[in-house]
Design a protein around this motif. Structure first.
Motif, short mmCIF file in Angstrom:
data_model
loop_
_atom_site.label_atom_id
_atom_site.label_comp_id
_atom_site.label_asym_id
_atom_site.label_seq_id
_atom_site.Cartn_x
_atom_site.Cartn_y
_atom_site.Cartn_z
N GLY A 88 14.96 70.84 26.80
CA GLY A 88 15.12 69.72 25.88
C GLY A 88 16.39 69.79 25.06
O GLY A 88 16.85 68.78 24.53
N ALA A 89 16.96 70.98 24.94
CA ALA A 89 18.21 71.15 24.19
C ALA A 89 19.45 70.81 25.01
O ALA A 89 20.54 70.69 24.46
CB ALA A 89 18.31 72.59 23.68
N LEU A 90 19.29 70.63 26.29
CA LEU A 90 20.43 70.30 27.16
C LEU A 90 20.88 68.85 26.94
O LEU A 90 20.05 67.98 26.66
CB LEU A 90 20.07 70.51 28.63
CG LEU A 90 19.76 71.94 29.05
CD1 LEU A 90 19.22 71.96 30.47
CD2 LEU A 90 20.99 72.82 28.92
N PRO A 91 22.16 68.59 27.10
CA PRO A 91 22.64 67.21 26.96
C PRO A 91 21.94 66.27 27.95
O PRO A 91 21.79 66.59 29.12
CB PRO A 91 24.14 67.32 27.30
CG PRO A 91 24.48 68.76 27.11
CD PRO A 91 23.23 69.53 27.40
N GLY A 92 21.47 65.16 27.43
CA GLY A 92 20.79 64.18 28.27
C GLY A 92 19.30 64.42 28.40
O GLY A 92 18.58 63.61 28.98
N CYS A 93 18.81 65.51 27.86
CA CYS A 93 17.38 65.85 27.96
C CYS A 93 16.69 65.86 26.60
O CYS A 93 15.61 66.41 26.46
CB CYS A 93 17.22 67.21 28.62
SG CYS A 93 17.87 67.31 30.28
N GLU A 94 17.31 65.25 25.61
CA GLU A 94 16.82 65.30 24.25
C GLU A 94 15.42 64.70 24.08
O GLU A 94 14.66 65.10 23.20
CB GLU A 94 17.78 64.60 23.29
CG GLU A 94 19.13 65.27 23.17
CD GLU A 94 20.12 64.85 24.25
OE1 GLU A 94 19.79 64.01 25.10
OE2 GLU A 94 21.24 65.41 24.24
N GLU A 95 15.05 63.75 24.92
CA GLU A 95 13.75 63.09 24.80
C GLU A 95 12.64 63.83 25.53
O GLU A 95 11.48 63.42 25.47
CB GLU A 95 13.84 61.66 25.31
CG GLU A 95 14.77 60.79 24.48
CD GLU A 95 14.86 59.38 25.01
OE1 GLU A 95 14.03 58.99 25.86
OE2 GLU A 95 15.76 58.66 24.58
N THR A 96 12.96 64.90 26.20
CA THR A 96 11.98 65.64 27.00
C THR A 96 10.75 66.01 26.19
O THR A 96 9.62 65.75 26.61
CB THR A 96 12.62 66.91 27.60
OG1 THR A 96 13.70 66.52 28.43
CG2 THR A 96 11.62 67.70 28.41
N LEU A 97 10.94 66.61 25.05
CA LEU A 97 9.81 67.06 24.24
C LEU A 97 9.02 65.90 23.65
O LEU A 97 7.82 65.99 23.46
CB LEU A 97 10.29 68.00 23.14
CG LEU A 97 10.93 69.28 23.63
CD1 LEU A 97 11.45 70.09 22.46
CD2 LEU A 97 9.95 70.10 24.45
N ASP A 98 9.72 64.79 23.36
CA ASP A 98 9.06 63.63 22.78
C ASP A 98 8.07 62.98 23.74
O ASP A 98 7.04 62.45 23.32
CB ASP A 98 10.08 62.58 22.34
CG ASP A 98 10.99 63.08 21.23
OD1 ASP A 98 10.59 64.02 20.51
OD2 ASP A 98 12.09 62.53 21.08
N VAL A 99 8.36 63.01 25.03
CA VAL A 99 7.50 62.32 26.00
C VAL A 99 6.58 63.27 26.78
O VAL A 99 5.70 62.81 27.49
CB VAL A 99 8.33 61.49 26.99
CG1 VAL A 99 9.14 60.43 26.27
CG2 VAL A 99 9.23 62.35 27.83
N LEU A 100 6.79 64.57 26.61
CA LEU A 100 6.03 65.55 27.41
C LEU A 100 4.53 65.34 27.32
O LEU A 100 3.85 65.18 28.35
CB LEU A 100 6.39 66.97 26.97
CG LEU A 100 5.60 68.09 27.64
CD1 LEU A 100 5.92 68.13 29.14
CD2 LEU A 100 5.90 69.41 26.98
N ASP A 101 3.98 65.33 26.12
CA ASP A 101 2.53 65.21 25.98
C ASP A 101 2.02 63.86 26.47
O ASP A 101 0.95 63.79 27.09
CB ASP A 101 2.12 65.44 24.52
CG ASP A 101 2.31 66.89 24.10
OD1 ASP A 101 2.23 67.78 24.98
OD2 ASP A 101 2.53 67.14 22.91
N SER A 102 2.79 62.80 26.24
CA SER A 102 2.38 61.47 26.72
C SER A 102 2.30 61.41 28.24
O SER A 102 1.35 60.86 28.79
CB SER A 102 3.35 60.40 26.22
OG SER A 102 3.31 60.33 24.82
N VAL A 103 3.29 61.99 28.89
CA VAL A 103 3.30 61.99 30.36
C VAL A 103 2.12 62.80 30.89
O VAL A 103 1.42 62.36 31.81
CB VAL A 103 4.64 62.54 30.89
CG1 VAL A 103 4.57 62.80 32.38
CG2 VAL A 103 5.77 61.58 30.57
N LEU A 104 1.89 63.96 30.31
CA LEU A 104 0.76 64.78 30.76
C LEU A 104 -0.57 64.08 30.54
O LEU A 104 -1.45 64.11 31.40
CB LEU A 104 0.76 66.13 30.04
CG LEU A 104 1.85 67.11 30.43
CD1 LEU A 104 1.79 68.36 29.55
CD2 LEU A 104 1.77 67.48 31.90
#
Length: 88
Positions: A25-41
């Motif tokens: 999530g800290a990588l450029p372009g992946c900032e939203e990873t943590l925000d959507v993780l639980d929703s996707v799961l």
């Protein structure tokens, strides 16, 4: 009758503690990873429980068939795949 419940806590643990999702999530372009993780799961778990789990019995009893180069799936599988594709 089976009632499937996805092991959400186990998946979240594996992604956070073992796979290091925070680093991704800290990588450029992946900032939203943590925000959507639980929703996707959660959505995937609901789909598995509501759409796929009911197909297990018919899938086990009927199975797929191969005829003249065409594969036929048990009733409901084509519709389930269509719902999966439509959900993105």
């Amino acid at each position: 009758m089976s009632v499937y419940r996805a092991p959400l806590r186990d998946m979240q643990f594996a992604l956070r503690e073992l796979a290091g999702i925070e680093q991704i999530g800290a990588l450029p372009g992946c900032e939203e990873t943590l925000d959507v993780l639980d929703s996707v799961l959660e959505e995937a778990a609901a789909f598995a429980a509501g759409v796929l789990d009911p197909l297990n019995r018919v899938g086990d009893k009927t199975g797929c068939t191969w005829t003249d180069g065409d594969v036929a799936t048990p009733p409901g599988f084509k519709e389930a795949y269509k719902k999966f594709a439509e959900a993105g």
